[in-house]
Design an enzyme around this catalytic site. Structure first.
Site, PDB file in Angstrom:
ATOM      1  N   TRP B 321       0.836  -1.213   0.000  1.00  0.00           N
ATOM      2  CA  TRP B 321       0.000   0.000   0.000  1.00  0.00           C
ATOM      3  C   TRP B 321       0.858   1.245   0.000  1.00  0.00           C
ATOM      4  O   TRP B 321       0.538   2.252  -0.618  1.00  0.00           O
ATOM      5  CB  TRP B 321      -0.930  -0.010   1.210  1.00  0.00           C
ATOM      6  N   HIS B 322       1.986   1.162   0.723  1.00  0.00           N
ATOM      7  CA  HIS B 322       2.840   2.340   0.872  1.00  0.00           C
ATOM      8  C   HIS B 322       3.545   2.719  -0.405  1.00  0.00           C
ATOM      9  O   HIS B 322       3.908   3.879  -0.590  1.00  0.00           O
ATOM     10  CB  HIS B 322       3.872   2.124   1.984  1.00  0.00           C
ATOM     11  N   GLY B 323       3.789   1.760  -1.266  1.00  0.00           N
ATOM     12  CA  GLY B 323       4.470   2.136  -2.500  1.00  0.00           C
ATOM     13  C   GLY B 323       4.655   0.966  -3.431  1.00  0.00           C
ATOM     14  O   GLY B 323       4.690  -0.194  -3.015  1.00  0.00           O
TER      15      GLY B 323
END
Lengths: 321, 478
Positions: B321-323
């Site tokens: 989700w973060h990257g």
């Protein structure tokens, strides 16, 4: 309850305003005492008469050895050149300087970069002049370019020190008082000689470098021409003779500088119309010797020494008048 | 529009004044217009993507409530897939493309799909999750459908938390747009104080330590030992101050208008275990994953191995989700792995009864230190540009060849010293404040102390804040 809060908030805001005004006033006094900033060192000079002033950007800052000129001619000469400055800033500095000092001769650096439109991202290092923005000359010059921002800097207490807290804020003061090297400019009368030598490079690398250097910033700026003429006009108003001097650069770059010939003929034309003289040293011996340059457009310490020794011949008649 | 910009300085008071002056029925509409304006400051055309996801989930909510049986699930699945598809295209398409290309190259196969030339819409991950939580809560009957389109749109687009959270739940936020919030001086001041604290963390700490962090992490092979360790520790504080600073500004700005957003950070670096860390760090996201991924997978009410599997999957997806980079995935996996180990040896990590920050036992200090160390190790993967860089940093943390000289070079300039000094100041305040938070701690002091503190913070921000740093909030890229 509400009234108490309104009173407290009013008192808080009042104290905040008072503190901002106090800090504003204190910083105005303290920041300009930083003699590691050449602008402040120059503006600190009052009541002096010079035989000649050298004005320009980094090319003359390190390309004309004023101490060498002083020693050979026994004259009082000052190098007012400022790194990374264009004509608008040089004009403002000269205006401020000549209010308190005088000179017979102005040696003015002229080059391709100072005439082109986008070479300097901003025409001023505005933050250096903000402590002086209450001065009418500074305010008028900054307002002409920055518009409403100059008004904010002048009239909102402390705003300019927040806007440029990195350049003229508390950090600067802390650096100033902890730094040992405060008076470097006095010793060399404003000249900054740079060591280092240009390495031999291929034409391809040269082109790449020039394109990076100049890129799309290659149209002539009318504003810069206006300010160049204003500098000359200002000097004439103060009864100064003007030498427009184009210092040598690495000769191979000339072919890649757009509009060079046009700009050189522009300088010739301006010299004629302003009763000044234009000296083009683009083919000086240092332009052909990479050991005399530290990059494509700047003479190094050795180059400055060699160039200055030759420059004296042209310069001497001016200061001996 | 960035919080740390002149534009926001003009925008915020105008919107706030309008909010209190306009009649109640007009305020959601005004907030929607303001939020659209706020969002369009970045890339205007991406408002259409936001509009599409809003429309999809708005109607999905209505259809779910009006349907029965399997149809409800169909609408839920359609909503989730279409919302996630938007996220997948803009955020992960190129990532998966490049990986498929690498696999095709390995097997000497042709891979015809080219890299998409798209920019990730700012805040996409955040508002996607926020609207997903709405649809899921409606499905489970825990939230009534919002029929007022304006209210629903404001719920998704509410400008303080639009681009970087906190990721709100409909039960907490949606009803607040129906309520009238009168001007309350105490609440307004509280919001402004929180915003000030947020600006201090972001502008004074995060942006100044970024100078050293960026220098090291952009070319890690030039550094060793101490320099790498210091840069990693500084990054730990950079990301904390950047993100929690943003959250504070968002929560404070909302509070000024009377909206109550959830707490997103609770002094996470005072955690004494990884599980405690994840209860204090990015609380809105970790609870989102817990409620909508971990628990549906079975949570902890399953066998030991299944529970660990659930944890691992949840954190891996959280990393993703973060990257769109393997470094984030590894970061997520590492945290999952930490939690598995902790759960396995749970006796040692059981928290003491006394949870205040003021009294620490020696065992607590050791736990705090080891938790912080483990988290910093995971941050290496989060920050490094590639797995190769991360591996280099990890394997050279204790190589002290000229590292002291490198370190001295960083801190020879005052600009780089101020970050660590203010980190210590912040930690001292947080330590003294404990669980009451800095506001509660200061509020209990005399008026002279309170005013001195706020004047001090304000002048620190004015004198030392990097207003022109061009450092965007880190979580904007997610």
């Amino acid at each position: 309850m509400k009234k108490i809060f309104v009173k407290r908030i009013s008192l808080f805001l009042f104290i905040l305003l008072a503190l901002l005004c106090i800090f504003h006033f204190a910083m105005d006094q303290l920041v300009v005492k930083d003699m590691s900033v050449k602008n402040y060192w120059l503006l600190g000079k009052k009541g002096n008469h010079y035989d000649a002033l050298v004005l320009g950007s980094s090319r003359t800052h390190g390309g004309i050895n004023v101490c060498q000129l002083k020693d050979s001619l026994k004259r009082n000469i000052l190098n007012m050149s400022l790194e990374g400055t264009g004509y608008p800033e040089q004009y403002m500095m000269l205006s401020l300087f000549l209010r308190e000092n005088s000179s017979k001769v102005l040696v003015l650096n002229v080059d391709v970069y100072s005439i082109l439109r986008g070479f300097f991202s901003h025409p001023y290092h505005e933050y250096y002049y903000l402590p002086l923005i209450s001065d009418s000359t500074v305010y008028a010059n900054l307002k002409a370019y920055y518009g409403y921002k100059a008004v904010l800097w002048k009239y909102i207490p402390f705003y300019k020190y927040v806007d440029f807290n990195r350049q003229i804020g508390l950090n600067r003061l802390i650096k100033m008082y902890s730094s040992k090297n405060q008076e470097a400019y006095e010793k060399y009368q404003g000249t900054l000689l740079v060591n280092g030598s240009l390495k031999n490079v291929s034409d391809q690398q040269l082109v790449k470098n020039i394109n990076t250097f100049l890129g799309e910033k290659n149209s002539i700026s009318d504003t810069n021409i206006v300010y160049l003429k204003k500098i000359i006009h200002l000097a004439k108003q103060h009864n100064m003779q003007v030498m427009m001097v184009m210092l040598p650069e690495y000769h191979k770059v000339y072919a890649y500088q757009p509009s060079r010939k046009k700009i050189v003929s522009l300088f010739t034309s301006i010299a004629q119309t302003t009763n000044s003289k234009f000296y083009n040293f683009e083919n000086h011996v240092t332009a052909y010797d990479i050991t005399k340059l530290y990059n494509y457009s700047h003479l190094n310490a050795q180059g400055a020494t060699v160039f200055t020794a030759d420059f004296v011949k042209f310069f001497k008649p001016y200061v001996n008048k | 529009m960035l919080f740390n910009s002149i534009d926001f300085l003009v925008f915020f008071p105008i919107v706030t004044v309008l909010y209190f002056l306009l009649p109640n029925r007009a305020t959601p509409f005004m907030l929607l217009i303001a939020s659209c304006f706020f969002y369009m400051f970045f890339i205007p055309k991406y408002i259409f993507i936001l509009a599409i996801t809003i429309l999809i989930d708005y109607f999905a909510g209505i259809f779910i409530e009006e349907s029965t049986g399997k149809r409800r699930k169909v609408y839920l699945v359609v909503s989730i897939i279409s919302t996630c598809l938007v996220l997948a295209i803009f955020k992960y398409a190129n990532f998966f493309n490049s990986n498929f290309l690498a696999i095709a190259d390995f097997f000497h196969l042709k891979y015809p799909v080219h890299t998409l030339n798209i920019i990730l819409p700012i805040g996409l991950s955040f508002h996607t999750f926020q609207s997903l939580s709405y649809v899921i809560e409606v499905y489970y009957g825990r939230q009534k459908t919002e029929r007022n389109f304006i209210n629903y749109s404001v719920y998704v687009m509410f400008y303080p938390q639009l681009v970087a959270g906190p990721i709100e739940r409909p039960q907490n936020l949606l009803h607040q747009f129906r309520e009238r919030h009168k001007f309350d001086i105490i609440r307004v001041l509280s919001g402004l104080k929180l915003m000030l604290w947020g600006f201090f963390k972001k502008l004074v700490i995060a942006d100044s330590v970024a100078i050293v962090v960026n220098q090291v992490y952009s070319s890690p092979y030039d550094y060793h030992g101490l320099a790498l360790i210091v840069a990693t520790i500084l990054f730990a504080f950079q990301i904390y101050c950047d993100f929690s600073g943003y959250s504070d500004i968002a929560i404070g700005a909302a509070r000024v208008m009377g909206y109550d957003l959830m707490q997103n950070f609770n002094t996470p670096y005072f955690s004494r275990s990884i599980s405690e860390f994840w209860r204090r760090w990015h609380i809105s996201l970790s609870t989102w994953f817990k409620d909508y991924l971990y628990i549906p997978l079975g949570g902890s009410r399953v066998s030991y191995w299944r529970r660990n599997y659930n944890l691992f999957i949840t954190f891996t997806i959280s990393g993703l989700w973060h990257g769109a980079n393997w470094t984030y995935v590894i970061w997520g996996m590492l945290n999952g792995f930490y939690l598995i180990i902790e759960n396995t040896f749970s006796g040692f990590f059981k928290e003491p009864v006394n949870k205040t920050g003021v009294k620490f036992h020696i065992k607590d200090k050791f736990k705090l230190l080891y938790t912080f160390t483990l988290i910093c190790i995971s941050w290496i993967f989060f920050r490094a540009a590639s797995l190769t860089d991360a591996w280099y940093i990890l394997t050279h943390l204790f190589s002290f060849n000229n590292s002291y000289g490198e370190l001295k070079l960083f801190f020879s300039d005052y600009d780089t010293i101020q970050g660590p000094l203010f980190i210590l100041f912040m930690l001292l305040i947080q330590y003294k404040a404990g669980d009451t938070g800095f506001e509660g701690y200061i509020a209990g002091r005399s008026i002279f102390i309170r005013w001195s503190f706020y004047f001090l913070i304000l002048f620190i921000v004015l004198l030392f804040g990097l207003f022109k740093s061009q450092h965007q909030f880190i979580y904007f890229q997610f």
